[in-house]
Write a protein that holds these residues in place. Structure first.
Motif, PDB file in Angstrom:
ATOM      1  N   LEU A   6      -3.219   9.886   1.630  1.00 32.65           N
ATOM      2  CA  LEU A   6      -3.199   9.748   3.088  1.00 32.65           C
ATOM      3  C   LEU A   6      -2.726   8.347   3.442  1.00 32.65           C
ATOM      4  CD1 LEU A   6      -6.769  11.277   3.727  1.00 32.65           C
ATOM      5  CD2 LEU A   6      -4.591  12.495   3.771  1.00 32.65           C
ATOM      6  N   ASP A   7      -1.562   8.241   4.067  1.00 30.41           N
ATOM      7  CA  ASP A   7      -1.018   6.926   4.421  1.00 30.41           C
ATOM      8  C   ASP A   7      -1.240   6.662   5.906  1.00 30.41           C
ATOM      9  OD1 ASP A   7       0.211   4.516   4.509  1.00 30.41           O
ATOM     10  OD2 ASP A   7       2.151   5.201   3.772  1.00 30.41           O
ATOM     11  N   GLU A   8      -2.319   6.005   6.228  1.00 29.14           N
ATOM     12  CA  GLU A   8      -2.680   5.713   7.614  1.00 29.14           C
ATOM     13  C   GLU A   8      -2.519   6.934   8.517  1.00 29.14           C
ATOM     14  OE1 GLU A   8      -1.336   2.012   9.213  1.00 29.14           O
ATOM     15  OE2 GLU A   8      -0.595   1.365   7.272  1.00 29.14           O
ATOM     16  N   PRO A   9      -3.142   8.040   8.152  1.00 36.47           N
ATOM     17  CA  PRO A   9      -2.866   9.275   8.888  1.00 36.47           C
ATOM     18  C   PRO A   9      -3.452   9.284  10.294  1.00 36.47           C
ATOM     19  CG  PRO A   9      -4.649   9.630   7.347  1.00 36.47           C
ATOM     20  CD  PRO A   9      -4.139   8.240   7.103  1.00 36.47           C
ATOM     21  N   LYS A  52       0.827  -1.207   0.000  1.00 38.24           N
ATOM     22  CA  LYS A  52       0.000   0.000   0.000  1.00 38.24           C
ATOM     23  C   LYS A  52       0.863   1.259   0.000  1.00 38.24           C
ATOM     24  CE  LYS A  52      -1.985  -1.146   3.879  1.00 38.24           C
ATOM     25  NZ  LYS A  52      -1.256  -2.407   4.153  1.00 38.24           N
ATOM     26  N   THR A  53       1.835   1.294   0.907  1.00 36.13           N
ATOM     27  CA  THR A  53       2.703   2.463   0.988  1.00 36.13           C
ATOM     28  C   THR A  53       3.511   2.609  -0.300  1.00 36.13           C
ATOM     29  OG1 THR A  53       2.826   2.333   3.386  1.00 36.13           O
ATOM     30  CG2 THR A  53       4.605   3.501   2.272  1.00 36.13           C
ATOM     31  N   THR A  54       3.936   1.485  -0.842  1.00 38.07           N
ATOM     32  CA  THR A  54       4.702   1.532  -2.087  1.00 38.07           C
ATOM     33  C   THR A  54       3.886   2.190  -3.199  1.00 38.07           C
ATOM     34  OG1 THR A  54       5.789  -0.513  -1.415  1.00 38.07           O
ATOM     35  CG2 THR A  54       5.988   0.125  -3.729  1.00 38.07           C
TER      36      THR A  54
END
Ligand SMILES: Nc1ncnc2c1ncn2[C@@H]1O[C@H](COP(=O)(O)OP(=O)(O)OP(=O)(O)O)[C@@H](O)[C@H]1O
Ligand SMILES: [Mg+2]
Lengths: 269, 270
Positions: free
Chosen positions: B163-166, B65-67
């Motif tokens: 938004l990465d797990e904000p 996901k982050t990638t």
């Protein structure tokens, strides 16, 4: 120690601290008094160590005659120039090595090798190269200063949080703006720590460098005093050296308090 | 500082909140690969996000996901692959990532040209932080810092908000408030949003569409047509059950643990 003792401590903390501070002066003052008595009764000959009162009188005399201020100024300028040059070179090398892999490969092995040389052992070589006037003194100080500045700044640059760099990049920073806004401020605490080491080293090397055929400066005063066995002058100069180190340190601390005002440790005080 | 080979598009005027039908999507990814050494993380991945669409991305830890998000942000080189994103995009990470040596408004204004104090102030007002604009980041609470990070993204008027797990590191109450804030900001500015999260309920509550990333590509998709604010009801439950199934969670067990209160119920204050 019982639990009650440990928990009571913070409640009386300020009181303990002040009483403690007062107590901490007792032994040095006692030593001074004993020293004075020893000198007056002839137990300590002035050839060995002048009495504190004699040191104070000599200090005052050297101050009003201008002997101390002028020589102190000479020494001060030496440290200042040596320090400035050393910090400039050390920072330049650290930036080169810290900001590019190529720079690191070029600079770091060299610096790591030179760093193992005991600086003071280099003085004969520097005298051969630069003669016996100001140049070897300044280069010796500068040379010694390069390493603490380099090591700390280089580490500081490399230790900047990569997540902050990534965030800044995501907001469009790159190249010089990234270095200016993120890398350098991030490395500043390490740089200032390096600067504090550098100041201590600079004064240490100054003491030795000034023994090289000095015509002025604190080292010159000490050398002269030695020839005439004037221990009072020697002690005065030693105290000045100590004060110089203390002053330099508190100067950097003051800079830290201003430049690193954002740090949690400063925010809480 | 490798230059990304990502294709960016200069947007049409950021006006309408409803994306016109048939308009070019905000994000378009085709057959995307990403490999770290021998490990293929993303494999023939396709993704479209419409203008102004709110998409949530679920997936197991390490699923990439982050990638994917970093690729869309331009933080990870896409090579010359088929990735199209808007030029104006901004990221909010799991941690606030505020520069500790810049006060809040300078953090918000980071990288913006010109006199930007008033713009930063406007963005901070929107997240309810204008009274702290001169404070140091170290003095903010976790929730405040994350709101500042949101303001920093907003001030760029992004057409794509990543938004990465904000909300992952926030407490449950703060998280609920942040959900409301994100929704109202999304309504006001209408960026396309890609929200990476681990929280299925969060995804269903916020998004127009929920995607599941698995084995390197989008393995499942749920369109959420429930009206906002979304209460946990029958429709909600059905979607959750399906998504948990896609994620390989034993649904019966998940339901049981939910009944004993292991997972927070989500409701949105408006
Ligand atoms: N720079 C890298 N070098 C090597 N492997 C990496 C790198 N970045 C990510 N990976 C690997 O790629 C995989 C996907 O990582 P990614 O961070 O995208 O997962 P994620 O879905 O965001 O997980 P999480 O939910 O735990 O945040 C992981 O197996 C990770 O170890
Ligand atoms: Mg992740």
């Amino acid at each position: 120690m019982s639990l009650a003792d440990t928990v009571r401590f913070p409640a009386t903390f300020t009181g303990v601290r002040w009483a403690g501070l007062g107590r901490r002066w007792v032994s040095p003052i006692l030593l001074l008094v004993l020293w004075e008595i020893g000198a007056r009764t002839g137990l300590i000959p002035s050839r060995v160590l002048a009495a504190p009162s004699a040191v104070a009188a000599t200090f005052w005399g050297m101050l009003v005659s201008g002997e101390l201020p002028t020589n102190l100024a000479v020494s001060f300028v030496r440290v200042a120039i040596g320090l400035l040059a050393g910090v400039a070179v050390g920072s330049g090398l650290a930036l080169t090595a810290g900001l590019s892999r190529l720079g690191e490969d070029a600079v770091d092995p060299l610096v790591q090798m030179l760093r193992t040389l005991p600086v003071l052992a280099l003085s004969p070589l520097f005298i051969v190269w630069f003669g016996i006037d100001e140049t070897p003194k300044l280069t010796l100080i500068a040379f010694a200063v390069v390493f603490p500045v380099y090591l700390n700044l280089f580490n500081g640059i490399r230790a900047v949080d990569p997540r902050l760099i990534e965030a800044a990049r995501s907001f469009g920073l790159s190249g010089w703006s990234l270095i200016r806004e993120v890398v350098l401020p991030g490395a500043l605490p390490s740089f200032l720590l390096g600067l504090r080491f550098a100041l201590a080293v600079a004064i240490l090397v100054l003491v030795v460098a000034e023994q090289i055929n000095a015509q002025a400066g604190l080292g010159y005063l000490i050398n002269n005093a030695r020839d005439f066995m004037r221990t009072d002058i020697i002690v005065v100069c030693l105290i000045i050296y100590a004060l110089l180190g203390l002053g330099a340190d508190s100067l950097v601390r003051a800079v830290e308090r201003r430049a690193l005002a954002w740090r949690p440790s400063f925010l809480r005080t | 500082m490798a230059k990304t080979a990502i294709r960016t598009r200069t947007d049409p005027s950021p006006v309408s909140s409803a994306a016109p039908a048939g308009a070019a999507p905000a994000v378009r990814v085709r057959d995307f690969h990403r490999r770290f050494g021998d490990v293929t993380v993303l494999d023939r991945l396709n993704l479209d996000i419409a203008q102004g669409e709110f998409v949530a991305l679920l997936g197991r830890s390490g699923s990439g996901k982050t990638t994917l998000l970093r690729t869309l942000a331009g933080l990870d080189s896409a090579g010359d692959q088929d990735v199209t994103v808007p030029t104006a995009r901004a990221v909010v990470f799991q941690e606030p990532r505020l520069l500790p040596w810049k006060n809040i408004w300078r953090n918000v204004a980071l990288g913006l040209p010109g006199d930007v104090r008033s713009r930063a102030e406007a963005a901070l007002t929107e997240v309810g932080l204008s009274h702290r604009m001169d404070a140091w980041p170290a003095t903010l609470s976790g929730g405040e810092a994350q709101r500042a990070a949101l303001a920093r993204a907003l001030v760029r008027e992004p057409r794509l908000l990543l938004l990465d797990e904000p909300f992952a590191s926030l407490d449950a109450l703060t998280r609920i408030k942040m959900h409301g804030l994100v929704l109202s900001l999304w309504r006001a500015h209408a960026p396309a949003v890609l929200l990476v999260t681990h929280d299925v309920d969060e995804a269903i509550s916020l998004a127009d569409r929920v995607l599941v990333l698995e084995k390197g590509r989008i393995a499942a998709e749920e369109r959420i047509d429930l009206p906002r604010p979304r209460e946990v009801g029958a429709g909600f439950q059905a979607i959750r059950r399906r998504l948990l199934g896609h994620l390989g969670v034993d649904v019966a067990h998940a339901e049981a643990s939910r009944a004993t209160g292991e997972s927070a119920l989500i409701a949105f204050p408006q």
